[in-house]
Design a protein around this motif. Structure first.
Motif, PDB file in Angstrom:
ATOM      1  N   SER A 186       0.838  -1.195   0.000  1.00 47.20           N
ATOM      2  CA  SER A 186       0.000   0.000   0.000  1.00 47.20           C
ATOM      3  C   SER A 186       0.872   1.244   0.000  1.00 47.20           C
ATOM      4  N   SER A 187       0.473   2.261  -0.755  1.00 52.22           N
ATOM      5  CA  SER A 187       1.236   3.503  -0.799  1.00 52.22           C
ATOM      6  C   SER A 187       1.037   4.332   0.469  1.00 52.22           C
ATOM      7  N   THR A 188      -0.041   4.020   1.218  1.00 49.95           N
ATOM      8  CA  THR A 188      -0.332   4.775   2.433  1.00 49.95           C
ATOM      9  C   THR A 188       0.567   4.355   3.570  1.00 49.95           C
ATOM     10  N   ASN A 189       0.678   3.043   3.795  1.00 50.95           N
ATOM     11  CA  ASN A 189       1.531   2.521   4.859  1.00 50.95           C
ATOM     12  C   ASN A 189       2.236   1.301   4.299  1.00 50.95           C
ATOM     13  N   SER A 190       3.432   1.506   3.749  1.00 52.75           N
ATOM     14  CA  SER A 190       4.088   0.479   2.947  1.00 52.75           C
ATOM     15  C   SER A 190       4.493  -0.759   3.728  1.00 52.75           C
ATOM     16  N   PHE A 191       4.574  -0.676   5.044  1.00 52.87           N
ATOM     17  CA  PHE A 191       5.015  -1.841   5.814  1.00 52.87           C
ATOM     18  C   PHE A 191       3.946  -2.324   6.797  1.00 52.87           C
ATOM     19  N   GLU A 192       2.688  -2.075   6.505  1.00 47.46           N
ATOM     20  CA  GLU A 192       1.608  -2.515   7.377  1.00 47.46           C
ATOM     21  C   GLU A 192       1.242  -3.970   7.081  1.00 47.46           C
ATOM     22  N   ALA A 193       1.213  -4.781   8.129  1.00 46.19           N
ATOM     23  CA  ALA A 193       0.824  -6.189   8.008  1.00 46.19           C
ATOM     24  C   ALA A 193      -0.367  -6.447   8.919  1.00 46.19           C
ATOM     25  N   PHE A 194      -1.284  -7.298   8.473  1.00 43.34           N
ATOM     26  CA  PHE A 194      -2.485  -7.611   9.243  1.00 43.34           C
ATOM     27  C   PHE A 194      -2.378  -8.999   9.856  1.00 43.34           C
ATOM     28  N   LEU A 195      -2.846  -9.124  11.095  1.00 40.58           N
ATOM     29  CA  LEU A 195      -2.822 -10.393  11.818  1.00 40.58           C
ATOM     30  C   LEU A 195      -4.250 -10.922  11.889  1.00 40.58           C
ATOM     31  N   GLN A 196      -4.449 -12.143  11.412  1.00 43.94           N
ATOM     32  CA  GLN A 196      -5.805 -12.683  11.324  1.00 43.94           C
ATOM     33  C   GLN A 196      -5.896 -14.083  11.916  1.00 43.94           C
TER      34      GLN A 196
END
Length: 209
Positions: free
Chosen positions: A110-120
């Protein structure tokens, strides 16, 4: 005589209004009652997790299953007897060969937060803590870790509220440990540790003449 007829018509009109009012409210009241009853039935028949859920890490267009490590889990059988499961595992810094890395370069980010990862998880934990180490600490299980902030946003979907959980990955090669705790159910619960690591490929851009 005309007065009696007028009074009689007035009474019919009032009764008609009352009847219309009751008919209009009935469906709304019925829907609310049905929805509440359904929730109560779900609460009473909640599934008993006999083992903890797996953790899926989502980064950009990539998904991977984190390695489940040390686990302490308990659940209740239908007859009321309890079962406890204890599983010890190697430290995340010693488990590199058992994990699939997340490549920070190859994913569409994502260009907004390039290193954001989601935990599911299929069933979200009640408490989550995340720690990380630099790759220089591979095979050094006594190395001190750094705690990573966990972002939780509540999202309303289909008459229920679900948490959207994410962390910001560091820019580089790091090992992560997710410590998760389930403690809100009387039928199951425990603490589970998961781990994964990231790599940042050395991809040099080539100029086109």
């Amino acid at each position: 005589m005309k007065k009696l007829i007028a009074i009689f018509l007035l009474l019919i009109f009032v009764v008609s209004l009352v009847g219309c009012h009751n008919t209009q409210d009935a469906p709304v009241s019925g829907v609310l009652h049905q929805h509440q009853s359904t929730n109560e039935e779900i609460d009473l028949n909640i599934a008993v997790l006999k083992e903890p859920p797996m953790l899926t890490v989502v980064y950009g267009d990539k998904t991977m299953e984190a390695l489940r490590g040390t686990t302490s889990w308990n659940y209740q059988n239908e007859d009321g007897t309890g079962v406890s499961l204890e599983s010890d595992s190697m430290h995340p810094l010693q488990a590199k060969e058992y994990m699939t890395p997340i490549d920070l370069i190859s994913s569409n980010i994502s260009s907004t937060n390039s290193f954001e990862a989601f935990l599911q998880w299929d069933t979200t934990p009640d408490k989550i803590s995340v720690y990380c180490w630099s790759e220089e600490f591979w095979n050094q299980p006594t190395a001190a870790s750094e705690e990573i902030p966990v972002n939780v946003f509540m999202i309303d979907s289909n008459f229920e509220t679900k948490p959207d959980i994410s962390i910001e990955l560091k820019d580089g090669n790091y090992i992560y440990e997710v410590v998760s705790e389930w403690n809100s159910s009387e039928k199951y619960g425990g603490t589970v540790r998961y781990s994964f690591y990231t790599i940042k490929s050395n991809m040099e851009s080539q100029s086109i003449d």
